[in-house]
Motif scaffolding. Structure first.
Motif, PDB file in Angstrom:
ATOM      1  N   GLN A 245       0.157  -1.911 -12.622  1.00  0.00           N
ATOM      2  CA  GLN A 245       0.945  -1.892 -13.920  1.00  0.00           C
ATOM      3  C   GLN A 245       0.269  -0.731 -14.813  1.00  0.00           C
ATOM      4  N   ARG A 246      -0.964  -0.352 -14.385  1.00  0.00           N
ATOM      5  CA  ARG A 246      -1.429   0.876 -15.097  1.00  0.00           C
ATOM      6  C   ARG A 246      -0.836   2.180 -14.699  1.00  0.00           C
ATOM      7  N   LEU A 247      -0.448   2.287 -13.011  1.00  0.00           N
ATOM      8  CA  LEU A 247      -0.036   3.580 -12.733  1.00  0.00           C
ATOM      9  C   LEU A 247       1.714   3.385 -13.085  1.00  0.00           C
ATOM     10  N   ILE A 248       2.150   2.461 -13.367  1.00  0.00           N
ATOM     11  CA  ILE A 248       3.359   2.334 -14.080  1.00  0.00           C
ATOM     12  C   ILE A 248       3.775   2.887 -15.456  1.00  0.00           C
ATOM     13  N   THR A 249       2.328   2.182 -16.176  1.00  0.00           N
ATOM     14  CA  THR A 249       2.510   2.394 -17.672  1.00  0.00           C
ATOM     15  C   THR A 249       2.199   4.192 -17.837  1.00  0.00           C
ATOM     16  N   GLN A 250       1.398   4.520 -17.062  1.00  0.00           N
ATOM     17  CA  GLN A 250       0.882   6.105 -17.178  1.00  0.00           C
ATOM     18  C   GLN A 250       1.822   7.012 -16.332  1.00  0.00           C
ATOM     19  N   ARG A 251       2.783   6.387 -15.648  1.00  0.00           N
ATOM     20  CA  ARG A 251       4.221   7.201 -14.990  1.00  0.00           C
ATOM     21  C   ARG A 251       3.350   8.195 -13.806  1.00  0.00           C
ATOM     22  N   VAL A 252       2.543   7.747 -13.083  1.00  0.00           N
ATOM     23  CA  VAL A 252       1.813   8.086 -11.883  1.00  0.00           C
ATOM     24  C   VAL A 252       2.882   8.207 -10.849  1.00  0.00           C
ATOM     25  N   ASP A 253       3.264   9.366 -10.345  1.00  0.00           N
ATOM     26  CA  ASP A 253       4.257   9.513  -9.431  1.00  0.00           C
ATOM     27  C   ASP A 253       3.811  10.042  -8.047  1.00  0.00           C
ATOM     28  N   ASN A 254       2.553  10.252  -7.783  1.00  0.00           N
ATOM     29  CA  ASN A 254       2.326  10.657  -6.421  1.00  0.00           C
ATOM     30  C   ASN A 254       0.850   9.951  -6.049  1.00  0.00           C
ATOM     31  N   ALA A 255       0.281  10.008  -4.775  1.00  0.00           N
ATOM     32  CA  ALA A 255      -0.899   9.382  -4.286  1.00  0.00           C
ATOM     33  C   ALA A 255      -2.013  10.153  -4.523  1.00  0.00           C
ATOM     34  N   GLY A 256      -1.838  11.409  -4.928  1.00  0.00           N
ATOM     35  CA  GLY A 256      -2.831  12.265  -4.980  1.00  0.00           C
ATOM     36  C   GLY A 256      -3.487  12.461  -6.568  1.00  0.00           C
ATOM     37  N   ALA A 257      -2.639  11.599  -7.408  1.00  0.00           N
ATOM     38  CA  ALA A 257      -3.176  11.584  -8.816  1.00  0.00           C
ATOM     39  C   ALA A 257      -4.544  10.723  -9.026  1.00  0.00           C
ATOM     40  N   PHE A 258      -5.346  11.174 -10.008  1.00  0.00           N
ATOM     41  CA  PHE A 258      -6.743  10.858 -10.070  1.00  0.00           C
ATOM     42  C   PHE A 258      -6.679   9.337 -10.367  1.00  0.00           C
ATOM     43  N   ALA A 259      -5.852   8.896 -10.986  1.00  0.00           N
ATOM     44  CA  ALA A 259      -5.464   7.512 -11.575  1.00  0.00           C
ATOM     45  C   ALA A 259      -5.552   6.614 -10.388  1.00  0.00           C
ATOM     46  N   TRP A 260      -4.855   7.083  -9.330  1.00  0.00           N
ATOM     47  CA  TRP A 260      -4.953   6.193  -7.957  1.00  0.00           C
ATOM     48  C   TRP A 260      -6.427   6.638  -7.019  1.00  0.00           C
ATOM     49  N   GLN A 261      -6.519   7.956  -6.963  1.00  0.00           N
ATOM     50  CA  GLN A 261      -7.753   8.367  -6.346  1.00  0.00           C
ATOM     51  C   GLN A 261      -9.088   7.620  -6.696  1.00  0.00           C
ATOM     52  N   SER A 262      -9.038   7.427  -7.769  1.00  0.00           N
ATOM     53  CA  SER A 262     -10.295   6.733  -8.377  1.00  0.00           C
ATOM     54  C   SER A 262     -10.667   5.394  -8.361  1.00  0.00           C
ATOM     55  N   GLN A 263      -9.534   5.014  -7.516  1.00  0.00           N
ATOM     56  CA  GLN A 263      -9.665   3.249  -7.191  1.00  0.00           C
ATOM     57  C   GLN A 263     -10.346   3.088  -6.037  1.00  0.00           C
ATOM     58  N   LEU A 264     -10.902   2.003  -5.612  1.00  0.00           N
ATOM     59  CA  LEU A 264     -11.892   1.700  -4.399  1.00  0.00           C
ATOM     60  C   LEU A 264     -10.632   1.245  -3.355  1.00  0.00           C
ATOM     61  N   LYS A 265     -10.474   1.753  -2.367  1.00  0.00           N
ATOM     62  CA  LYS A 265      -9.310   1.609  -1.467  1.00  0.00           C
ATOM     63  C   LYS A 265      -9.839   1.029   0.194  1.00  0.00           C
TER      64      LYS A 265
ATOM     65  N   ARG B  45       7.995   5.817  -1.412  1.00  0.00           N
ATOM     66  CA  ARG B  45       9.399   5.694  -1.659  1.00  0.00           C
ATOM     67  C   ARG B  45       9.750   6.457  -3.127  1.00  0.00           C
ATOM     68  N   LEU B  46       8.803   6.322  -3.864  1.00  0.00           N
ATOM     69  CA  LEU B  46       8.821   7.141  -5.203  1.00  0.00           C
ATOM     70  C   LEU B  46       9.331   8.567  -5.081  1.00  0.00           C
ATOM     71  N   GLU B  47       8.458   9.225  -4.274  1.00  0.00           N
ATOM     72  CA  GLU B  47       8.900  10.627  -3.898  1.00  0.00           C
ATOM     73  C   GLU B  47      10.108  10.649  -3.121  1.00  0.00           C
ATOM     74  N   GLN B  48      10.579   9.603  -2.678  1.00  0.00           N
ATOM     75  CA  GLN B  48      11.976  10.044  -1.991  1.00  0.00           C
ATOM     76  C   GLN B  48      13.189   9.703  -2.914  1.00  0.00           C
ATOM     77  N   GLY B  49      12.817   9.312  -4.233  1.00  0.00           N
ATOM     78  CA  GLY B  49      13.714   9.145  -4.943  1.00  0.00           C
ATOM     79  C   GLY B  49      13.919   7.723  -5.388  1.00  0.00           C
ATOM     80  N   ASN B  50      13.034   6.645  -4.917  1.00  0.00           N
ATOM     81  CA  ASN B  50      13.388   5.138  -5.548  1.00  0.00           C
ATOM     82  C   ASN B  50      12.171   5.243  -6.685  1.00  0.00           C
ATOM     83  N   GLU B  51      13.122   5.296  -7.873  1.00  0.00           N
ATOM     84  CA  GLU B  51      12.111   5.224  -9.037  1.00  0.00           C
ATOM     85  C   GLU B  51      11.713   3.860  -9.539  1.00  0.00           C
ATOM     86  N   ASN B  52      11.951   2.689  -8.798  1.00  0.00           N
ATOM     87  CA  ASN B  52      11.661   1.342  -8.984  1.00  0.00           C
ATOM     88  C   ASN B  52      10.570   1.021  -7.873  1.00  0.00           C
ATOM     89  N   ALA B  53      10.111   1.771  -7.093  1.00  0.00           N
ATOM     90  CA  ALA B  53       9.282   1.321  -6.010  1.00  0.00           C
ATOM     91  C   ALA B  53       8.087   0.617  -6.500  1.00  0.00           C
TER      92      ALA B  53
END
Length: 464
Positions: free
Chosen positions: A398-418, A344-352
């Motif tokens: 909260q950390r993703l928001i603070t670091q302004r991560v805007d896509n699922a390919g970012a290391f901040a998200w990829q480094s999490q256990l999912k 949704r963030l990539e589609q333009g919803n900045e508050n997703a």
């Protein structure tokens, strides 16, 4: 040549008249010899007194009717001390008068050590194998030749112990005619029995690898009771993560059968089976099948929990499934929702991501309200564990928001256990960075969990 008589009339005047100072070296040699011989004589007397006071002690072994030798610590201590003394005596140039005594004591003590050494080895082996070869019909059937061999050892050992328990003197017991030969023969037979038993157990372990985590004595007990599955109950926690017991169906007389309908963790959480499982065949075969069945039941329950997560009210859903399924489902949906927020963030919803953060906080509030209410011990542990995991999930969002991560390919998200459910393979998968692992569905019960820290996250990514 000067002569004199050493009688009660001998006085200093006679000694001076003998002019012994003219023979200083021979006199010195004779007096030194006398001193050394006295020293050796006293030492031999002390050794004789020591062994005259030493005794062997025996104690009954279980309900076998056999009295076994208690570890003779004082005997070994005396052997170490006296053998060293005798060896020093043999090196003394004045030992010739006592040579026969010294040699005799050396031989006695060497024999005593040799017999007690082999005696203790045979006894240890007999004690460990007695309940196996005499108390387990399964082992006797599987290893008939070794069972006969052990029967002979058992007969010989009992005969020796019946005689030995009347002999308290270590030397007397060691010098018993034929005892060392009998023990050597027993040791050779016991080595063969132990070798065959080890090979037999290795075959069982290869068929059911979890047996490698079980102590040999417990494994023997499992194998001997394997024909009646409920009798193996006490050992389940030794080769599973947290399965305390299996719920076996009872017959009309109230006796448990070999058919399973559920399992209970060591913390008393019960998980029913959707289909019953019948424990039949060799113990290693039905145990392997039962472990596979329990994993399959966990998989089916997890799949159902994931599918009903959005269908049922949260308060109702939380009580419906065991802790492991509730916890894993929450992690699966957290991964799904975060990925959806990125879309949704990539589609333009900045508050997703911010909107989803409020959802996570709302879920946490629900759990906190439940914990503040009246709960059973099991539910309280489950909800507290869920809070621990969801607090970490909130912090990550909260950390993703603070670091302004805007896509699922970012290391901040990829480094999490999912965690995620893969529809193609109909299986739960775990991803972190470029690693992907299958969820193993081992039942872990309702255990608590430590707080997840930044160090925990680093450990996850390092270990995978």
């Amino acid at each position: 040549e000067t002569t004199f008589n050493m009688d009660d009339k001998f006085v200093l005047e006679h000694l001076l008249a003998a002019n012994l100072y003219k023979f200083a070296d021979p006199v010195s040699e004779i007096t030194e010899q006398a001193r050394q011989e006295v020293k050796i004589d006293l030492a031999l007397t002390k050794i004789e007194n020591t062994w005259g006071n030493l005794v062997l002690e025996y104690e009954p072994f279980r309900q076998t009717g056999v009295s076994t030798l208690i570890m003779p610590g004082e005997v070994y201590e005396a052997l170490d001390d006296n053998e060293s003394q005798l060896q020093n005596m043999m090196g003394n140039r004045f030992m010739h008068f006592f040579e026969l005594q010294i040699t005799d004591w050396k031989n006695k003590l060497a024999k005593t050590r040799s017999v007690i050494d082999i005696w203790m080895e045979v006894q240890r082996a007999w004690c460990s194998l007695e309940s196996i070869f005499l108390g387990s019909e399964d082992i006797r059937e599987q290893l008939p030749e070794d069972a006969k061999r052990f029967d002979q050892v058992d007969s010989d050992f009992r005969e020796q112990m019946n005689v030995a328990k009347e002999q308290s003197s270590p030397i007397e017991a060691a010098m018993q005619d034929g005892r060392e030969e009998v023990f050597n023969k027993c040791q050779a037979s016991l080595d063969l029995c132990q070798k065959s038993l080890s090979e037999y157990l290795e075959v069982k372990k290869k068929k059911f690898p979890r047996f490698y985590f079980v102590a040999p004595a417990d494994l023997i007990d499992i194998l001997s009771k394997g024909r009646y599955p409920p009798a193996v109950q006490e050992h389940f926690s030794k080769f599973t993560d947290n399965t305390g017991r299996i719920d076996f169906i009872k017959d009309d007389e109230g006796k448990e059968t070999g058919v399973c309908r559920g399992m209970t963790s060591t913390d008393n959480e019960y998980v029913p089976f959707s289909t019953e499982y019948s424990c039949e065949g060799a113990v290693e075969d039905w145990l392997y099948g039962l472990m596979e069945h329990s994993c399959q039941e966990v998989r089916l329950s997890l799949k159902e929990a994931i599918n009903t997560f959005v269908e049922l009210p949260r308060n109702e859903w939380l009580y419906k499934y065991p802790a492991q399924m509730s916890l894993t489902t929450g992690q699966v949906w957290w991964t799904t929702e975060v990925n959806s927020a990125f879309e949704r963030l990539e589609q333009g919803n900045e508050n997703a991501l911010k909107d989803y953060l409020q959802t996570v906080i709302g879920g946490l509030k629900t759990l906190v309200d439940l914990v503040l209410g009246k709960l059973s011990k099991g539910d309280r542990i489950k909800f507290i564990t869920l809070i621990t995991v969801e607090v970490h999930a909130r912090d990550i969002v909260q950390r993703l928001i603070t670091q302004r991560v805007d896509n699922a390919g970012a290391f901040a998200w990829q480094s999490q256990l999912k965690y995620r459910w893969d529809d193609d393979s109909d299986n739960c998968l775990i991803n972190i960075a470029d690693a992907e692992m299958n969820y193993c569905y081992e039942y872990v019960g309702n255990t608590g969990r430590l707080v997840i820290t930044a160090l925990t996250d680093r450990c996850y990514i390092t270990l995978t």
